[in-house]
Scaffold this motif. Structure first.
Motif, PDB file in Angstrom:
ATOM      1  N   ALA A 198      -3.305  10.372  -5.745  1.00 53.21           N
ATOM      2  CA  ALA A 198      -2.147   9.513  -5.490  1.00 53.21           C
ATOM      3  C   ALA A 198      -1.706   8.818  -6.764  1.00 53.21           C
ATOM      4  CB  ALA A 198      -2.492   8.467  -4.423  1.00 53.21           C
ATOM      5  N   VAL A 199      -0.399   8.705  -6.935  1.00 55.68           N
ATOM      6  CA  VAL A 199       0.187   7.876  -7.989  1.00 55.68           C
ATOM      7  C   VAL A 199       0.816   6.682  -7.288  1.00 55.68           C
ATOM      8  CG1 VAL A 199       1.879   7.710  -9.846  1.00 55.68           C
ATOM      9  CG2 VAL A 199       0.589   9.830  -9.514  1.00 55.68           C
ATOM     10  N   VAL A 200       0.332   5.480  -7.589  1.00 55.65           N
ATOM     11  CA  VAL A 200       0.737   4.291  -6.849  1.00 55.65           C
ATOM     12  C   VAL A 200       1.254   3.210  -7.780  1.00 55.65           C
ATOM     13  CG1 VAL A 200      -0.952   4.776  -5.034  1.00 55.65           C
ATOM     14  CG2 VAL A 200      -1.569   3.243  -6.913  1.00 55.65           C
ATOM     15  N   ASN A 201       1.990   2.283  -7.187  1.00 53.85           N
ATOM     16  CA  ASN A 201       2.485   1.129  -7.926  1.00 53.85           C
ATOM     17  C   ASN A 201       1.342   0.162  -8.233  1.00 53.85           C
ATOM     18  OD1 ASN A 201       4.238  -0.799  -9.048  1.00 53.85           O
ATOM     19  ND2 ASN A 201       4.595  -1.769  -7.063  1.00 53.85           N
ATOM     20  N   ASP A 202       1.508  -0.581  -9.310  1.00 51.00           N
ATOM     21  CA  ASP A 202       0.482  -1.514  -9.761  1.00 51.00           C
ATOM     22  C   ASP A 202       0.565  -2.831  -8.984  1.00 51.00           C
ATOM     23  OD1 ASP A 202      -1.530  -2.751 -11.102  1.00 51.00           O
ATOM     24  OD2 ASP A 202      -0.485  -2.915 -13.019  1.00 51.00           O
ATOM     25  N   ILE A 203       0.201  -2.765  -7.695  1.00 52.37           N
ATOM     26  CA  ILE A 203       0.026  -3.966  -6.887  1.00 52.37           C
ATOM     27  C   ILE A 203      -1.422  -3.986  -6.422  1.00 52.37           C
ATOM     28  CG2 ILE A 203       2.429  -4.183  -6.135  1.00 52.37           C
ATOM     29  CD1 ILE A 203       1.640  -2.830  -3.520  1.00 52.37           C
ATOM     30  N   ARG A 204      -1.917  -5.154  -6.081  1.00 51.89           N
ATOM     31  CA  ARG A 204      -3.357  -5.312  -5.901  1.00 51.89           C
ATOM     32  C   ARG A 204      -3.939  -4.394  -4.833  1.00 51.89           C
ATOM     33  NH1 ARG A 204      -6.728 -11.013  -5.239  1.00 51.89           N
ATOM     34  NH2 ARG A 204      -8.799 -10.060  -5.190  1.00 51.89           N
ATOM     35  N   THR A 205      -3.289  -4.313  -3.671  1.00 49.33           N
ATOM     36  CA  THR A 205      -3.861  -3.518  -2.585  1.00 49.33           C
ATOM     37  C   THR A 205      -3.985  -2.047  -2.951  1.00 49.33           C
ATOM     38  OG1 THR A 205      -1.638  -3.416  -1.635  1.00 49.33           O
ATOM     39  CG2 THR A 205      -3.164  -5.014  -0.673  1.00 49.33           C
ATOM     40  N   LEU A 206      -3.037  -1.527  -3.716  1.00 49.79           N
ATOM     41  CA  LEU A 206      -3.091  -0.127  -4.119  1.00 49.79           C
ATOM     42  C   LEU A 206      -3.937   0.068  -5.377  1.00 49.79           C
ATOM     43  CD1 LEU A 206       0.642   0.862  -3.514  1.00 49.79           C
ATOM     44  CD2 LEU A 206      -1.315   1.272  -2.016  1.00 49.79           C
ATOM     45  N   ARG A 207      -3.775  -0.824  -6.333  1.00 48.97           N
ATOM     46  CA  ARG A 207      -4.505  -0.700  -7.598  1.00 48.97           C
ATOM     47  C   ARG A 207      -6.017  -0.722  -7.381  1.00 48.97           C
ATOM     48  NH1 ARG A 207      -2.698  -4.982  -9.826  1.00 48.97           N
ATOM     49  NH2 ARG A 207      -4.460  -6.341  -9.352  1.00 48.97           N
TER      50      ARG A 207
END
Length: 209
Positions: free
Chosen positions: A137-146
């Motif tokens: 997965a390529v995800v945005n740099d927000i806490r829940t995903l990071r």
């Protein structure tokens, strides 16, 4: 954050997570025929407002297509998607609305990489679903995903920028071994933490304690 907000003692709180619901019975070959065959595939799952990152994915895919004309984007959108953006004119963008769980499973089987540049996520179920199929997965740099992706080593974390997203997607589309390795790291995380049997045992142990 919940414990701080409610004043609960941190020693009395626990998080058990969530597991994938997919049946594992999708016909990937049939879906591939409908979409023109197999090939390097980016998958986006969810509603299509700006907050979920769909317009950003389309912008990034224009850059991806310039470098990899053989790539495609599959979009799995719910039937009730009132905020949905219009489908892109590019024939390599396939928007599938309200698909069955079997077709959803098939789309994950065809995917090379999941794109989830969401501005806010409580958990990121699409990431766990992708990992259960060995898809990074390529995800945005927000806490829940990071935190989840970094801990598992199951993908890439990027800032919410079309150029950065395209760069990460192209990296995984162009390096099959890297994509496989990151996807398998995600699958291992699902096996150890997000199988329903594991979650059930953890929940039962908490009640017993």
């Amino acid at each position: 954050a919940v414990r701080r907000a409610t004043g609960q003692n941190a020693e009395r709180g626990a998080v058990s997570g969530n597991g994938p619901y997919l049946p594992g019975q999708g016909d990937a070959e049939a879906l591939a025929r409908r979409l023109g065959g197999r090939g390097p595939t980016v998958l986006f799952v969810g509603r299509r407002p700006e907050s979920k990152g769909y317009p950003l994915v389309l912008e990034a895919m224009a850059r991806v297509f310039a470098a990899r004309p053989d790539a495609r984007l599959i979009v799995l959108a719910p039937t009730d998607d009132p905020d949905g953006a219009p489908a892109a004119a590019d024939p390599r963008v396939h928007v599938l609305s309200g698909v069955s769980e079997a077709d959803k499973d098939a789309a994950y089987q065809l995917a090379t990489v999941l794109a989830l540049p969401s501005a806010a996520e409580a958990f990121g179920m699409a990431v766990v679903e992708a990992w259960s199929h060995g898809v990074p997965a390529v995800v945005n740099d927000i806490r829940t995903l990071r935190e989840g992706v970094t801990y598992a080593g199951g993908g890439r974390v990027v800032t919410r920028d079309a150029a950065r997203l395209a760069e990460a997607l192209l990296e995984l589309l162009s390096d099959e071994e890297l994509a496989r390795r990151l996807g398998e790291a995600g699958r291992a995380q699902v096996q150890s933490r997000y199988r329903w049997e594991v979650i059930g045992e953890q929940t039962e142990a908490l009640y017993e304690a």
